[in-house]
Design a protein around this motif. Structure first.
Motif, PDB file in Angstrom:
ATOM      1  N   VAL A   1       0.470  -2.521 -18.911  1.00 33.17           N
ATOM      2  CA  VAL A   1      -0.673  -1.689 -18.478  1.00 33.17           C
ATOM      3  C   VAL A   1      -0.846  -1.562 -17.068  1.00 33.17           C
ATOM      4  CG1 VAL A   1      -3.016  -1.558 -18.757  1.00 33.17           C
ATOM      5  CG2 VAL A   1      -1.911  -1.820 -20.708  1.00 33.17           C
ATOM      6  N   LYS A   2      -0.978  -0.568 -16.582  1.00 34.47           N
ATOM      7  CA  LYS A   2      -1.126  -0.227 -15.118  1.00 34.47           C
ATOM      8  C   LYS A   2      -2.544   0.436 -14.777  1.00 34.47           C
ATOM      9  CE  LYS A   2       1.611   1.681 -11.351  1.00 34.47           C
ATOM     10  NZ  LYS A   2       2.546   2.492 -10.923  1.00 34.47           N
ATOM     11  N   LEU A   3      -3.629  -0.234 -13.945  1.00 35.29           N
ATOM     12  CA  LEU A   3      -4.645   0.181 -13.733  1.00 35.29           C
ATOM     13  C   LEU A   3      -4.740   0.892 -12.399  1.00 35.29           C
ATOM     14  CD1 LEU A   3      -7.219  -2.453 -14.855  1.00 35.29           C
ATOM     15  CD2 LEU A   3      -6.297  -0.591 -15.985  1.00 35.29           C
ATOM     16  N   ILE A   4      -5.009   2.209 -12.067  1.00 36.08           N
ATOM     17  CA  ILE A   4      -4.851   2.944 -10.907  1.00 36.08           C
ATOM     18  C   ILE A   4      -6.223   3.219 -10.492  1.00 36.08           C
ATOM     19  CG2 ILE A   4      -4.072   4.939  -9.778  1.00 36.08           C
ATOM     20  CD1 ILE A   4      -1.997   5.030 -12.133  1.00 36.08           C
ATOM     21  N   ALA A   5      -6.339   2.839  -9.191  1.00 36.80           N
ATOM     22  CA  ALA A   5      -8.002   3.275  -8.542  1.00 36.80           C
ATOM     23  C   ALA A   5      -8.115   4.685  -8.240  1.00 36.80           C
ATOM     24  CB  ALA A   5      -7.687   2.760  -7.116  1.00 36.80           C
ATOM     25  N   PRO A   6      -9.151   5.180  -8.746  1.00 34.51           N
ATOM     26  CA  PRO A   6      -9.629   6.693  -8.823  1.00 34.51           C
ATOM     27  C   PRO A   6      -9.033   7.586  -7.498  1.00 34.51           C
ATOM     28  CG  PRO A   6     -11.346   5.645  -9.783  1.00 34.51           C
ATOM     29  CD  PRO A   6     -10.481   4.404  -9.040  1.00 34.51           C
ATOM     30  N   GLN A   7      -9.145   6.899  -6.279  1.00 37.82           N
ATOM     31  CA  GLN A   7      -8.808   7.602  -5.106  1.00 37.82           C
ATOM     32  C   GLN A   7      -7.382   7.882  -5.257  1.00 37.82           C
ATOM     33  OE1 GLN A   7     -10.264   4.556  -5.163  1.00 37.82           O
ATOM     34  NE2 GLN A   7      -9.560   3.281  -3.490  1.00 37.82           N
ATOM     35  N   TYR A   8      -6.474   7.052  -6.021  1.00 34.99           N
ATOM     36  CA  TYR A   8      -4.992   7.426  -6.090  1.00 34.99           C
ATOM     37  C   TYR A   8      -4.556   8.434  -6.994  1.00 34.99           C
ATOM     38  CZ  TYR A   8      -4.508   3.301  -3.088  1.00 34.99           C
ATOM     39  OH  TYR A   8      -4.330   2.365  -1.927  1.00 34.99           O
ATOM     40  N   VAL A   9      -5.686   8.585  -8.102  1.00 34.86           N
ATOM     41  CA  VAL A   9      -5.465   9.543  -9.038  1.00 34.86           C
ATOM     42  C   VAL A   9      -5.662  10.996  -8.428  1.00 34.86           C
ATOM     43  CG1 VAL A   9      -6.145  10.310 -11.463  1.00 34.86           C
ATOM     44  CG2 VAL A   9      -5.686   7.690 -10.969  1.00 34.86           C
ATOM     45  N   LYS A  10      -6.841  11.127  -8.037  1.00 37.64           N
ATOM     46  CA  LYS A  10      -7.425  12.575  -7.499  1.00 37.64           C
ATOM     47  C   LYS A  10      -6.318  13.352  -6.947  1.00 37.64           C
ATOM     48  CE  LYS A  10     -11.282  14.374  -5.520  1.00 37.64           C
ATOM     49  NZ  LYS A  10     -12.684  14.419  -4.934  1.00 37.64           N
ATOM     50  N   PRO A  11      -5.433  13.065  -6.243  1.00 38.13           N
ATOM     51  CA  PRO A  11      -4.509  13.997  -5.584  1.00 38.13           C
ATOM     52  C   PRO A  11      -3.544  14.482  -6.501  1.00 38.13           C
ATOM     53  CG  PRO A  11      -4.578  12.132  -4.309  1.00 38.13           C
ATOM     54  CD  PRO A  11      -5.314  11.626  -5.360  1.00 38.13           C
ATOM     55  N   PHE A  12      -3.541  13.872  -7.749  1.00 38.30           N
ATOM     56  CA  PHE A  12      -2.375  14.298  -8.837  1.00 38.30           C
ATOM     57  C   PHE A  12      -3.154  15.445  -9.863  1.00 38.30           C
ATOM     58  CE2 PHE A  12      -0.679  10.485  -6.851  1.00 38.30           C
ATOM     59  CZ  PHE A  12       0.565  10.989  -6.472  1.00 38.30           C
ATOM     60  N   VAL A  13      -4.333  15.383  -9.900  1.00 37.84           N
ATOM     61  CA  VAL A  13      -5.147  16.118 -10.819  1.00 37.84           C
ATOM     62  C   VAL A  13      -4.857  17.634 -10.433  1.00 37.84           C
ATOM     63  CG1 VAL A  13      -6.979  16.719 -12.039  1.00 37.84           C
ATOM     64  CG2 VAL A  13      -6.620  14.296 -11.435  1.00 37.84           C
ATOM     65  N   LYS A  14      -4.257  18.486 -11.423  1.00 39.83           N
ATOM     66  CA  LYS A  14      -3.979  19.755 -11.266  1.00 39.83           C
ATOM     67  C   LYS A  14      -4.876  20.591 -11.925  1.00 39.83           C
ATOM     68  CE  LYS A  14       0.910  18.752 -11.462  1.00 39.83           C
ATOM     69  NZ  LYS A  14       2.186  18.719 -12.082  1.00 39.83           N
ATOM     70  N   GLY A  15      -5.535  21.753 -11.531  1.00 36.80           N
ATOM     71  CA  GLY A  15      -6.164  22.883 -11.969  1.00 36.80           C
ATOM     72  C   GLY A  15      -7.672  22.136 -12.129  1.00 36.80           C
ATOM     73  N   ASN A  16      -8.346  22.676 -13.061  1.00 38.47           N
ATOM     74  CA  ASN A  16      -9.899  22.452 -13.094  1.00 38.47           C
ATOM     75  C   ASN A  16      -9.824  21.128 -13.764  1.00 38.47           C
ATOM     76  OD1 ASN A  16     -10.554  25.206 -12.499  1.00 38.47           O
ATOM     77  ND2 ASN A  16     -10.525  25.802 -14.467  1.00 38.47           N
ATOM     78  N   LYS A  17     -11.050  20.599 -13.592  1.00 44.36           N
ATOM     79  CA  LYS A  17     -11.384  19.133 -14.028  1.00 44.36           C
ATOM     80  C   LYS A  17     -11.598  19.331 -15.636  1.00 44.36           C
ATOM     81  CE  LYS A  17     -13.514  14.617 -13.429  1.00 44.36           C
ATOM     82  NZ  LYS A  17     -12.793  14.064 -14.202  1.00 44.36           N
ATOM     83  N   ASN A  18     -10.550  18.604 -16.337  1.00 38.62           N
ATOM     84  CA  ASN A  18     -10.780  18.353 -17.469  1.00 38.62           C
ATOM     85  C   ASN A  18      -9.967  17.034 -18.195  1.00 38.62           C
ATOM     86  OD1 ASN A  18      -8.069  18.904 -18.638  1.00 38.62           O
ATOM     87  ND2 ASN A  18      -8.558  21.040 -18.411  1.00 38.62           N
ATOM     88  N   ASP A  19     -10.330  16.635 -19.304  1.00 39.61           N
ATOM     89  CA  ASP A  19      -9.548  15.372 -19.842  1.00 39.61           C
ATOM     90  C   ASP A  19      -8.156  15.380 -19.945  1.00 39.61           C
ATOM     91  OD1 ASP A  19     -12.122  14.052 -19.841  1.00 39.61           O
ATOM     92  OD2 ASP A  19     -12.432  14.717 -21.785  1.00 39.61           O
ATOM     93  N   PHE A  20      -7.542  16.423 -20.129  1.00 38.79           N
ATOM     94  CA  PHE A  20      -6.002  16.508 -20.331  1.00 38.79           C
ATOM     95  C   PHE A  20      -5.412  16.617 -18.935  1.00 38.79           C
ATOM     96  CE2 PHE A  20      -6.555  17.887 -24.753  1.00 38.79           C
ATOM     97  CZ  PHE A  20      -5.848  16.665 -25.432  1.00 38.79           C
ATOM     98  N   ASN A  21      -6.183  17.256 -18.078  1.00 39.22           N
ATOM     99  CA  ASN A  21      -5.691  17.222 -16.599  1.00 39.22           C
ATOM    100  C   ASN A  21      -5.779  15.958 -16.018  1.00 39.22           C
ATOM    101  OD1 ASN A  21      -4.763  20.022 -16.888  1.00 39.22           O
ATOM    102  ND2 ASN A  21      -6.612  20.794 -15.782  1.00 39.22           N
ATOM    103  N   ASP A  22      -6.879  15.230 -16.297  1.00 40.52           N
ATOM    104  CA  ASP A  22      -7.022  13.768 -15.732  1.00 40.52           C
ATOM    105  C   ASP A  22      -5.624  12.911 -16.151  1.00 40.52           C
ATOM    106  OD1 ASP A  22      -9.189  14.617 -14.453  1.00 40.52           O
ATOM    107  OD2 ASP A  22     -10.453  13.904 -15.816  1.00 40.52           O
ATOM    108  N   ALA A  23      -5.715  12.994 -17.575  1.00 42.88           N
ATOM    109  CA  ALA A  23      -4.618  12.091 -17.988  1.00 42.88           C
ATOM    110  C   ALA A  23      -3.254  12.496 -17.531  1.00 42.88           C
ATOM    111  CB  ALA A  23      -4.695  12.320 -19.664  1.00 42.88           C
ATOM    112  N   GLU A  24      -2.889  13.732 -17.185  1.00 42.42           N
ATOM    113  CA  GLU A  24      -1.739  14.200 -16.712  1.00 42.42           C
ATOM    114  C   GLU A  24      -1.570  13.586 -15.094  1.00 42.42           C
ATOM    115  OE1 GLU A  24       1.026  18.066 -15.700  1.00 42.42           O
ATOM    116  OE2 GLU A  24      -1.067  18.271 -16.563  1.00 42.42           O
ATOM    117  N   GLY A  25      -2.646  13.583 -14.529  1.00 39.92           N
ATOM    118  CA  GLY A  25      -2.697  13.170 -13.228  1.00 39.92           C
ATOM    119  C   GLY A  25      -2.659  11.430 -13.148  1.00 39.92           C
ATOM    120  N   ILE A  26      -3.052  10.680 -14.111  1.00 43.00           N
ATOM    121  CA  ILE A  26      -3.080   9.458 -14.403  1.00 43.00           C
ATOM    122  C   ILE A  26      -1.347   8.980 -14.468  1.00 43.00           C
ATOM    123  CG2 ILE A  26      -3.275   7.320 -15.581  1.00 43.00           C
ATOM    124  CD1 ILE A  26      -6.347   8.545 -16.062  1.00 43.00           C
ATOM    125  N   THR A  27      -0.892   9.876 -15.181  1.00 45.37           N
ATOM    126  CA  THR A  27       0.578   9.762 -15.669  1.00 45.37           C
ATOM    127  C   THR A  27       1.564   9.843 -14.204  1.00 45.37           C
ATOM    128  OG1 THR A  27       0.339  10.387 -17.950  1.00 45.37           O
ATOM    129  CG2 THR A  27       2.533  10.368 -17.023  1.00 45.37           C
TER     130      THR A  27
END
Length: 133
Positions: A77-103
């Motif tokens: 398991v790898k926990l990533i701080a939210p400020q590192y995830v935000k630049p990778f989130v594409k498109g509108n804010k939704n849960d699947f886009n957030d999961a893709e950004g986390i990946t």
């Protein structure tokens, strides 16, 4: 003759929430394998069936609990701080886009600095508490 190809998971980005969890899984080459929505009760049963893999989550209040549970099932398991995830989130804010950004953030070299392994940290704290200086 039909060949059955077993695809090994590389990384799963897990967006956790109160009731529904969204996962975005990619193989070792970074190609999408599956997008899935799980209810809270289904999460542990789902991950218990999978081969051990890397699961990335955005660090938040409940992430440490889920990290401990997933590590107990044999996953990394790898926990990533939210400020590192935000630049990778594409498109509108939704849960699947957030999961893709986390990946995607899990594969970024900068995010290796915020890597967290809940059991290792716990063992380290217990060890250092018992050592007298």
């Amino acid at each position: 003759m039909i060949e059955i190809m077993i695809v090994k998971l590389g990384t799963i980005g897990l967006d956790i929430a109160k009731y529904t969890f969204h996962l975005f899984s990619v193989n070792k080459m970074g190609r999408l394998i599956k997008k899935k929505q799980l209810k809270r009760k289904q999460v542990l049963a789902y991950f218990a069936k999978l081969e051990p893999c890397l699961i990335a989550m955005e660090a938040c209040g409940g992430a440490n609990y889920w990290a401990r549970e997933l590590i107990a099932l044999g996953h990394e398991v790898k926990l990533i701080a939210p400020q590192y995830v935000k630049p990778f989130v594409k498109g509108n804010k939704n849960d699947f886009n957030d999961a893709e950004g986390i990946t995607e953030a899990a594969h970024d070299q900068i995010c290796d600095l915020c890597r967290s392994d809940a059991l290792s940290n716990k063992i380290f704290r217990i060890f250092t508490a018992n050592v007298s200086v």
